[in-house]
Scaffold this motif. Structure first.
Motif, PDB file in Angstrom:
ATOM      1  N   GLU A  72      45.082  -0.146   1.084  1.00  0.00           N
ATOM      2  CA  GLU A  72      46.211  -1.072   0.951  1.00  0.00           C
ATOM      3  C   GLU A  72      46.584  -1.183  -0.518  1.00  0.00           C
ATOM      4  N   ILE A  73      47.863  -1.275  -0.782  1.00  0.00           N
ATOM      5  CA  ILE A  73      48.367  -1.499  -2.137  1.00  0.00           C
ATOM      6  C   ILE A  73      48.998  -2.884  -2.160  1.00  0.00           C
ATOM      7  N   VAL A  74      48.608  -3.702  -3.131  1.00  0.00           N
ATOM      8  CA  VAL A  74      49.198  -5.034  -3.255  1.00  0.00           C
ATOM      9  C   VAL A  74      49.786  -5.199  -4.650  1.00  0.00           C
ATOM     10  N   VAL A  75      50.973  -5.789  -4.660  1.00  0.00           N
ATOM     11  CA  VAL A  75      51.719  -6.032  -5.887  1.00  0.00           C
ATOM     12  C   VAL A  75      52.125  -7.501  -5.860  1.00  0.00           C
ATOM     13  N   PRO A  76      51.861  -8.231  -6.923  1.00  0.00           N
ATOM     14  CA  PRO A  76      52.234  -9.644  -6.917  1.00  0.00           C
ATOM     15  C   PRO A  76      53.746  -9.834  -6.840  1.00  0.00           C
ATOM     16  N   SER A  77      54.151 -10.901  -6.177  1.00  0.00           N
ATOM     17  CA  SER A  77      55.578 -11.227  -6.100  1.00  0.00           C
ATOM     18  C   SER A  77      55.954 -12.263  -7.154  1.00  0.00           C
ATOM     19  N   LYS A  78      54.944 -12.897  -7.755  1.00  0.00           N
ATOM     20  CA  LYS A  78      55.177 -13.909  -8.785  1.00  0.00           C
ATOM     21  C   LYS A  78      54.467 -13.485 -10.062  1.00  0.00           C
ATOM     22  N   PHE A  79      55.041 -13.860 -11.195  1.00  0.00           N
ATOM     23  CA  PHE A  79      54.406 -13.546 -12.468  1.00  0.00           C
ATOM     24  C   PHE A  79      53.724 -14.786 -13.035  1.00  0.00           C
ATOM     25  N   MET A  80      52.500 -14.605 -13.451  1.00  0.00           N
ATOM     26  CA  MET A  80      51.742 -15.569 -14.248  1.00  0.00           C
ATOM     27  C   MET A  80      50.939 -14.728 -15.232  1.00  0.00           C
ATOM     28  N   ARG A  81      50.379 -15.349 -16.223  1.00  0.00           N
ATOM     29  CA  ARG A  81      49.649 -14.590 -17.246  1.00  0.00           C
ATOM     30  C   ARG A  81      48.439 -13.854 -16.675  1.00  0.00           C
ATOM     31  N   TYR A  82      47.761 -14.446 -15.694  1.00  0.00           N
ATOM     32  CA  TYR A  82      46.538 -13.866 -15.147  1.00  0.00           C
ATOM     33  C   TYR A  82      46.691 -13.557 -13.663  1.00  0.00           C
ATOM     34  N   SER A  83      45.989 -12.523 -13.232  1.00  0.00           N
ATOM     35  CA  SER A  83      45.894 -12.222 -11.802  1.00  0.00           C
ATOM     36  C   SER A  83      44.448 -11.845 -11.498  1.00  0.00           C
ATOM     37  N   ARG A  84      44.096 -12.008 -10.240  1.00  0.00           N
ATOM     38  CA  ARG A  84      42.776 -11.565  -9.784  1.00  0.00           C
ATOM     39  C   ARG A  84      42.843 -11.339  -8.281  1.00  0.00           C
ATOM     40  N   LEU A  85      41.934 -10.519  -7.808  1.00  0.00           N
ATOM     41  CA  LEU A  85      41.809 -10.240  -6.389  1.00  0.00           C
ATOM     42  C   LEU A  85      40.527 -10.906  -5.906  1.00  0.00           C
ATOM     43  N   THR A  86      40.589 -11.592  -4.768  1.00  0.00           N
ATOM     44  CA  THR A  86      39.382 -12.133  -4.149  1.00  0.00           C
ATOM     45  C   THR A  86      39.235 -11.490  -2.782  1.00  0.00           C
ATOM     46  N   LEU A  87      37.989 -11.243  -2.389  1.00  0.00           N
ATOM     47  CA  LEU A  87      37.706 -10.473  -1.177  1.00  0.00           C
ATOM     48  C   LEU A  87      36.602 -11.126  -0.370  1.00  0.00           C
ATOM     49  N   LYS A  88      36.654 -10.945   0.954  1.00  0.00           N
ATOM     50  CA  LYS A  88      35.559 -11.373   1.825  1.00  0.00           C
ATOM     51  C   LYS A  88      35.596 -10.574   3.115  1.00  0.00           C
ATOM     52  N   SER A  89      34.526 -10.650   3.872  1.00  0.00           N
ATOM     53  CA  SER A  89      34.474 -10.022   5.190  1.00  0.00           C
ATOM     54  C   SER A  89      35.414 -10.755   6.138  1.00  0.00           C
ATOM     55  N   LYS A  90      36.087 -10.016   7.013  1.00  0.00           N
ATOM     56  CA  LYS A  90      36.981 -10.669   7.972  1.00  0.00           C
ATOM     57  C   LYS A  90      36.177 -11.419   9.025  1.00  0.00           C
ATOM     58  N   GLN A  91      35.095 -10.804   9.471  1.00  0.00           N
ATOM     59  CA  GLN A  91      34.258 -11.406  10.499  1.00  0.00           C
ATOM     60  C   GLN A  91      32.916 -11.798   9.893  1.00  0.00           C
ATOM     61  N   LYS A  92      32.470 -12.976  10.204  1.00  0.00           N
ATOM     62  CA  LYS A  92      31.206 -13.486   9.669  1.00  0.00           C
ATOM     63  C   LYS A  92      30.055 -12.529  10.006  1.00  0.00           C
ATOM     64  N   GLY A  93      29.249 -12.225   9.002  1.00  0.00           N
ATOM     65  CA  GLY A  93      28.090 -11.373   9.201  1.00  0.00           C
ATOM     66  C   GLY A  93      28.411  -9.894   9.355  1.00  0.00           C
ATOM     67  N   GLN A  94      29.652  -9.485   9.053  1.00  0.00           N
ATOM     68  CA  GLN A  94      30.041  -8.076   9.160  1.00  0.00           C
ATOM     69  C   GLN A  94      30.626  -7.589   7.835  1.00  0.00           C
ATOM     70  N   PRO A  95      29.765  -7.347   6.842  1.00  0.00           N
ATOM     71  CA  PRO A  95      30.246  -6.899   5.536  1.00  0.00           C
ATOM     72  C   PRO A  95      30.818  -5.489   5.599  1.00  0.00           C
ATOM     73  N   THR A  96      31.538  -5.133   4.572  1.00  0.00           N
ATOM     74  CA  THR A  96      32.074  -3.785   4.439  1.00  0.00           C
ATOM     75  C   THR A  96      32.044  -3.377   2.971  1.00  0.00           C
ATOM     76  N   LYS A  97      32.235  -2.092   2.722  1.00  0.00           N
ATOM     77  CA  LYS A  97      32.197  -1.571   1.360  1.00  0.00           C
ATOM     78  C   LYS A  97      33.624  -1.242   0.921  1.00  0.00           C
ATOM     79  N   LEU A  98      34.002  -1.733  -0.266  1.00  0.00           N
ATOM     80  CA  LEU A  98      35.345  -1.536  -0.795  1.00  0.00           C
ATOM     81  C   LEU A  98      35.304  -0.889  -2.170  1.00  0.00           C
ATOM     82  N   GLN A  99      36.370  -0.190  -2.486  1.00  0.00           N
ATOM     83  CA  GLN A  99      36.600   0.289  -3.842  1.00  0.00           C
ATOM     84  C   GLN A  99      37.979  -0.235  -4.230  1.00  0.00           C
TER      85      GLN A  99
END
Length: 108
Positions: A72-99
């Motif tokens: 997936e490619i994500v591009v912010p729609s709003k500008f602020m000085r800082y950005s960050r990405l936060t991530l979590k598993s969709k289903q509890k107890g089912q982790p996945t590996k991301l790059q």
């Protein structure tokens, strides 16, 4: 002559049941920037792209799901000085590996 491109790569990220932020990016000197999230695991992940004025207060710009085997490619729609990405598993107890790739063009 310096390059007008910068990149940060986060390899082998393991999701958990709670949102975990990646390091913030100072985007004040970027003319364009985006994140690519590659799900190399077996389970879906939830992502939030957050923007903020000061490096500690953030608002959600967008939220989405990255299915297994998808990029997936994500591009912010709003500008602020800082950005960050936060991530979590969709289903509890089912982790996945991301790059994750953060790529930007520097303002001139």
């Amino acid at each position: 002559m310096p390059s007008g491109f910068c990149e940060t790569v986060y390899k082998d990220l393991q999701t958990s049941d709670q949102f975990k932020p990646l390091p913030m990016q100072d985007t004040s000197n970027k003319s364009m920037y985006s994140y690519a999230i590659v799900n190399r695991g077996e389970n879906p992940a939830v992502l939030r792209l957050e923007v903020g004025p000061n490096g500690s207060d953030y608002a959600i710009d967008m939220e989405g799901v990255v299915e297994k085997g998808v990029t997936e490619i994500v591009v912010p729609s709003k500008f602020m000085r800082y950005s960050r990405l936060t991530l979590k598993s969709k289903q509890k107890g089912q982790p996945t590996k991301l790059q994750v790739y953060f790529q930007a063009q520097l303002a001139r």
